[in-house]
Enzyme design. Structure first.
Site, PDB file in Angstrom:
ATOM      1  N   ASN A 119       4.321   6.283 -13.697  1.00 34.68           N
ATOM      2  CA  ASN A 119       4.957   7.558 -13.927  1.00 34.68           C
ATOM      3  C   ASN A 119       6.509   7.424 -14.310  1.00 34.68           C
ATOM      4  O   ASN A 119       7.282   6.521 -13.681  1.00 34.68           O
ATOM      5  CB  ASN A 119       5.008   8.579 -12.820  1.00 34.68           C
ATOM      6  CG  ASN A 119       3.428   8.799 -12.247  1.00 34.68           C
ATOM      7  OD1 ASN A 119       2.693   8.991 -13.138  1.00 34.68           O
ATOM      8  ND2 ASN A 119       3.224   8.782 -10.930  1.00 34.68           N
TER       9      ASN A 119
ATOM     10  N   GLU B 132       8.877  10.067  -8.802  1.00 34.83           N
ATOM     11  CA  GLU B 132       9.559  10.320  -7.354  1.00 34.83           C
ATOM     12  C   GLU B 132      10.459   9.285  -7.136  1.00 34.83           C
ATOM     13  O   GLU B 132      11.443   9.461  -6.788  1.00 34.83           O
ATOM     14  CB  GLU B 132       8.598  10.626  -6.289  1.00 34.83           C
ATOM     15  CG  GLU B 132       7.690  11.824  -6.632  1.00 34.83           C
ATOM     16  CD  GLU B 132       6.719  11.744  -5.463  1.00 34.83           C
ATOM     17  OE1 GLU B 132       6.744  11.149  -4.626  1.00 34.83           O
ATOM     18  OE2 GLU B 132       5.833  12.787  -5.545  1.00 34.83           O
TER      19      GLU B 132
ATOM     20  N   HIS C 104       0.917   2.238 -10.179  1.00 32.15           N
ATOM     21  CA  HIS C 104      -0.147   2.693  -9.144  1.00 32.15           C
ATOM     22  C   HIS C 104      -1.401   1.907  -9.655  1.00 32.15           C
ATOM     23  O   HIS C 104      -1.744   2.044 -10.786  1.00 32.15           O
ATOM     24  CB  HIS C 104      -0.268   4.064  -9.144  1.00 32.15           C
ATOM     25  CG  HIS C 104       0.859   4.760  -8.612  1.00 32.15           C
ATOM     26  ND1 HIS C 104       1.103   5.627  -7.420  1.00 32.15           N
ATOM     27  CD2 HIS C 104       2.173   5.162  -9.322  1.00 32.15           C
ATOM     28  CE1 HIS C 104       2.316   6.349  -7.455  1.00 32.15           C
ATOM     29  NE2 HIS C 104       2.796   5.998  -8.560  1.00 32.15           N
TER      30      HIS C 104
ATOM     31  N   ARG D 221       0.735  -1.205  -0.009  1.00 34.54           N
ATOM     32  CA  ARG D 221       0.193  -0.032   0.023  1.00 34.54           C
ATOM     33  C   ARG D 221       0.817   1.251   0.112  1.00 34.54           C
ATOM     34  O   ARG D 221       2.131   1.242   0.679  1.00 34.54           O
ATOM     35  CB  ARG D 221      -0.895   0.012   1.165  1.00 34.54           C
ATOM     36  CG  ARG D 221      -1.745  -0.970   1.097  1.00 34.54           C
ATOM     37  CD  ARG D 221      -3.150  -0.932   2.076  1.00 34.54           C
ATOM     38  NE  ARG D 221      -4.034  -2.157   2.160  1.00 34.54           N
ATOM     39  CZ  ARG D 221      -4.746  -2.741   1.122  1.00 34.54           C
ATOM     40  NH1 ARG D 221      -4.945  -1.824   0.186  1.00 34.54           N
ATOM     41  NH2 ARG D 221      -5.222  -3.903   1.211  1.00 34.54           N
ATOM     42  N   ASP D 222       0.429   2.207  -0.792  1.00 30.05           N
ATOM     43  CA  ASP D 222       1.142   3.341  -1.074  1.00 30.05           C
ATOM     44  C   ASP D 222       1.081   4.353   0.566  1.00 30.05           C
ATOM     45  O   ASP D 222      -0.007   4.299   1.173  1.00 30.05           O
ATOM     46  CB  ASP D 222       0.624   4.568  -1.889  1.00 30.05           C
ATOM     47  CG  ASP D 222       1.599   5.486  -2.382  1.00 30.05           C
ATOM     48  OD1 ASP D 222       2.057   5.569  -3.565  1.00 30.05           O
ATOM     49  OD2 ASP D 222       1.655   6.620  -1.378  1.00 30.05           O
TER      50      ASP D 222
ATOM     51  N   HIS E 105       7.495   1.342 -10.874  1.00 34.14           N
ATOM     52  CA  HIS E 105       6.196   0.707 -10.247  1.00 34.14           C
ATOM     53  C   HIS E 105       5.061   1.309 -11.054  1.00 34.14           C
ATOM     54  O   HIS E 105       4.986   2.202 -11.586  1.00 34.14           O
ATOM     55  CB  HIS E 105       6.325   1.330  -8.851  1.00 34.14           C
ATOM     56  CG  HIS E 105       6.497   2.735  -8.801  1.00 34.14           C
ATOM     57  ND1 HIS E 105       7.761   3.397  -8.796  1.00 34.14           N
ATOM     58  CD2 HIS E 105       5.688   3.852  -8.387  1.00 34.14           C
ATOM     59  CE1 HIS E 105       7.372   4.674  -8.932  1.00 34.14           C
ATOM     60  NE2 HIS E 105       6.273   5.035  -8.672  1.00 34.14           N
TER      61      HIS E 105
HETATM   62  P1  AMP Z   1       5.918   8.118  -8.165  1.00 35.31           P
HETATM   63  O1  AMP Z   1       5.727   9.524  -8.229  1.00 35.31           O
HETATM   64  O2  AMP Z   1       5.188   7.427  -9.489  1.00 35.31           O
HETATM   65  O3  AMP Z   1       7.478   7.880  -8.229  1.00 35.31           O
HETATM   66  O4  AMP Z   1       5.189   7.634  -7.078  1.00 35.31           O
HETATM   67  C1  AMP Z   1       6.110   7.320  -5.839  1.00 35.31           C
HETATM   68  C2  AMP Z   1       4.913   7.061  -4.644  1.00 35.31           C
HETATM   69  O5  AMP Z   1       5.719   6.016  -3.561  1.00 35.31           O
HETATM   70  C3  AMP Z   1       4.306   7.831  -4.065  1.00 35.31           C
HETATM   71  O6  AMP Z   1       2.826   7.747  -4.334  1.00 35.31           O
HETATM   72  C4  AMP Z   1       4.706   7.725  -2.709  1.00 35.31           C
HETATM   73  O7  AMP Z   1       3.566   8.059  -1.825  1.00 35.31           O
HETATM   74  C5  AMP Z   1       5.073   6.306  -2.496  1.00 35.31           C
HETATM   75  N1  AMP Z   1       6.069   5.862  -1.475  1.00 35.31           N
HETATM   76  C6  AMP Z   1       7.217   6.434  -1.282  1.00 35.31           C
HETATM   77  N2  AMP Z   1       7.740   5.986  -0.129  1.00 35.31           N
HETATM   78  C7  AMP Z   1       7.011   5.051   0.146  1.00 35.31           C
HETATM   79  C8  AMP Z   1       6.995   3.998   1.335  1.00 35.31           C
HETATM   80  N3  AMP Z   1       8.012   3.918   2.176  1.00 35.31           N
HETATM   81  N4  AMP Z   1       6.160   2.993   1.462  1.00 35.31           N
HETATM   82  C9  AMP Z   1       5.166   3.062   0.640  1.00 35.31           C
HETATM   83  N5  AMP Z   1       4.807   3.966  -0.431  1.00 35.31           N
HETATM   84  C10 AMP Z   1       5.823   4.925  -0.598  1.00 35.31           C
END
Ligand code: AMP
Length: 116
Positions: free
Chosen positions: A88, A96, A103, A30-31, A101
């Site tokens: 993304n 980020e 979503h 889970r995010d 990954h």
């Molecule tokens: P992106 O912008 O596609 O790279 O999405 C990265 C996602 O990773 C974001 O939605 C963050 O909330 C999520 N995220 C970052 N660190 C963690 C973590 N330790 N556990 C779960 N989700 C994370």
């Protein structure tokens, strides 16, 4: 360690996450900052930085990521109403975490794809 990421530490169980699926190729959890009632990330167990870095050899992995997303959507009870799967990629895609990954988002109407 080369190409170590937050997500590879989650895959190895070194930092906490709510893992909802793990197999030989992928892990889903889970995010931490959910954007919808269901917000699950599906990641390869081995680091590939972005979708732009995948090769022909990665096709089974990419198929597994989508299959697991569809199975989890059914498991989460969001398949009938529908959901979104998004990847993304790099700077303009808003990526980020540089560990590929997808979503899985659902549980409410998600609206249009990209704001104008
Ligand atoms: P992106 O912008 O596609 O790279 O999405 C990265 C996602 O990773 C974001 O939605 C963050 O909330 C999520 N995220 C970052 N660190 C963690 C973590 N330790 N556990 C779960 N989700 C994370």
């Amino acid at each position: 360690m080369a190409q170590d990421t937050t997500f590879s530490r989650i895959v190895r169980g070194e930092i906490p996450a709510e893992i909802v699926h793990q197999d030989d190729l992928v892990t889903a959890f889970r995010d931490i900052r959910p954007l919808a009632p269901t917000h699950v990330l599906v990641v390869p167990n081995e680091v590939i930085p972005t979708l732009a870095d995948v090769s022909t050899d990665d096709e089974p992995l990419l198929g597994r990521m989508l299959r697991v997303a569809a199975d989890l959507a059914a498991q989460e009870g969001i398949a009938q109403d529908g959901y979104r799967v998004a990847i993304n990629c790099r700077d303009h895609g808003g990526q980020e975490v540089y560990h590929l990954h997808l979503h899985l988002l659902g549980g409410r109407p998600l609206g249009g794809m990209v704001g104008r």
